[in-house]
Write an enzyme that holds these catalytic residues in place. Structure first.
Site, PDB file in Angstrom:
ATOM      1  CB  ILE A  26      -0.942   0.005   1.216  1.00 35.61           C
ATOM      2  CG1 ILE A  26      -1.928  -1.157   1.146  1.00 35.61           C
ATOM      3  CG2 ILE A  26      -1.722   1.323   1.288  1.00 35.61           C
ATOM      4  CD1 ILE A  26      -2.821  -1.285   2.366  1.00 35.61           C
TER       5      ILE A  26
ATOM      6  CE1 TYR B 256      -1.081  -5.585  11.274  1.00 30.51           C
ATOM      7  CE2 TYR B 256      -3.339  -6.389  11.207  1.00 30.51           C
ATOM      8  CZ  TYR B 256      -2.302  -5.689  10.627  1.00 30.51           C
ATOM      9  OH  TYR B 256      -2.486  -5.079   9.407  1.00 30.51           O
TER      10      TYR B 256
END
Length: 332
Positions: A79, A218
Site C-alpha cells: 500500500i 496486531y
C-alpha cells in the site's frame, strides 16, 4: 349469569390492554424499521458520494490544497509504495521512509522518472524505537510537508496465539504500528498548524473493527491508530488539518501471500495495492474515516452490524486456515 357477565367484561378489558400493548409494539417496530431504512439510505448515499461521484469530477489539486511535499512511510512495497505513486501522479514531490536503502533508491528512481517529480529518501528502521526520530526530524527541517501517510506496519508471519509470539515481535508491533505514527505526526503536525493546511493519513486495518483472536496485538495496534486518528481530527480540524483513518480490508500484498491460501489468489473483493491506492487517494479530503475502496466499504458495513460472536467465530476459522496454510507452505 352475573359470573358470565363479569368474565366477558374482564375479557374485554384484557383485550383492550393487549391492543394497547400491540399498538405500542407496532410503533416501536415501525420506528426501528424506519431508523434502519434511513441508515441504509444514508450509508448508500455515502458510498456513492465517496467512491463514485469523485470519479466524475476533476482531480483534486493536492499541491494547492495541502503543500508541495508528501511523506510516505513503509513505502517500498504494498500500500505504501502504491499510495506514494498515486500521490506523485497528482504532482506532489515524494519523501519515502523505509529501512532498506536499496529498495528506497529503486522506488524513488521509478517515481521520479515516471511522474517527473522531486523525490527524497530517509533510511529509518522504526522497529529500533526512539533512536531513529532525531535524524528524521533533522532531514525534514524546513520542508513544506503537505501530506503525511503513515503506512508502515508489521504483521506476524501468520495468525498466532498471543503467548506464542516472541518479545521481539511484540516490541516490533508496538514500535512500528503504534509509536511510528505518533512520532511522525508529532514531527510534521506543528508545521502544518503553522501553515494552516495539511493532511495526515493513518493506515489502520479492517481487523480493528472488532476483537480479532490470533491477531490480538496486531488488531489492537490498528484499533489504536483508528482512535488516534479520530481524536486528532477533533483536535485539529478547526486549524485546517485534515486527518483520515484509512481502514483497508484484505489487499493483495506480500502481507497476504500466505502460502497457497485463498487470499493469495485473485478475488474481486481483494484488489491489488495499485487499484486500492487509486481509490483511497480519491477519498482524501472527503472522508475522515473510510475503508478507501467501495467493496471494502460494503464489508465494513456488514461487520459493523454483525454480532461480535459471529465475527470472532468467522475469524477463528479464517485464521486457523491461514496458519495451517502458512505452516504447510513452510514445510514444503
Amino acid at each position: 349469569m352475573a359470573a358470565v357477565d363479569s368474565f366477558n367484561l374482564l375479557y374485554r378489558e384484557i383485550g383492550r390492554s393487549c391492543n394497547c400493548y400491540m399498538e405500542a409494539l407496532a410503533l416501536v417496530g415501525a420506528w426501528y424499521m424506519a431508523r434502519k431504512c434511513f441508515t441504509l439510505v444514508c450509508n448508500s448515499y455515502s458510498l456513492i458520494r465517496l467512491h463514485f461521484i469523485p470519479k466524475l469530477v476533476s482531480r483534486a489539486d493536492f499541491v494547492k490544497r495541502y503543500g508541495r511535499w508528501a511523506i510516505v512511510t513503509g513505502s517500498t512495497a504494498g500500500i505504501g509504495q502504491a499510495y506514494a505513486e498515486e500521490l506523485a501522479s497528482h504532482g506532489l514531490n515524494i519523501i519515502l521512509i523505509s529501512r532498506s536503502k536499496e529498495k528506497l533508491e529503486t522506488v524513488t528512481k521509478e517515481i521520479a522518472e515516471t511522474y517527473n517529480v522531486e523525490t527524497a529518501i530517509i533510511v529509518a528502521d522504526f522497529s529500533k524505537g526512539r533512536e531513529v526520530y532525531s535524524s528524521i526530524k533533522e532531514a525534514l527541517r524546513d520542508k513544506d510537508i503537505g501530506i503525511l501517510v503513515n503506512s508502515v506496519g508489521v504483521f506476524c508471519a501468520y495468525p498466532e496465539y498471543f503467548t506464542r509470539l516472541s518479545e521481539d515481535k511484540l516490541w516490533e508491533i508496538v514500535n512500528v504500528n503504534i509509536a511510528a505514527a505518533n512520532m511522525m505526526v508529532h514531527i510534521v503536525l506543528p508545521g502544518m498548524v503553522e501553515r494552516k493546511r495539511g493532511a495526515i493519513v493513518n493506515v489502520s486495518s479492517g481487523s480493528c473493527c472488532k476483537p480479532t483472536p490470533q491477531m490480538a496485538a496486531y488488531s489492537a495496534s490498528k484499533a489504536y491508530l483508528d482512535h488516534f486518528s479520530r481524536a486528532l481530527h477533533y483536535e485539529y480540524a478547526s486549524k485546517g488539518i485534515f486527518i483520515q483513518s484509512l481502514i483497508p480490508f484484505f489487499i493483495s500484498t506480500n502481507m497476504t501471500q500466505l502460502g497457497d491460501h485463498v487470499l493469495s489468489r485473485k478475488l474481486f473483493c481483494v484488489p491489488s495495492a495499485k487499484v486500492y491506492a487509486h481509490h483511497a487517494v480519491s477519498t482524501l479530503g472527503i472522508s475522515r474515516r473510510t475503508t478507501g475502496y467501495w467493496l471494502h466499504s460494503i464489508q465494513f458495513l456488514l461487520v459493523q452490524y454483525m454480532p461480535e460472536w459471529f465475527w470472532v467465530w468467522g475469524m477463528q476459522i479464517l485464521n486457523n486456515s491461514l496458519r495451517r496454510g502458512a505452516l504447510s507452505h513452510r514445510i514444503h
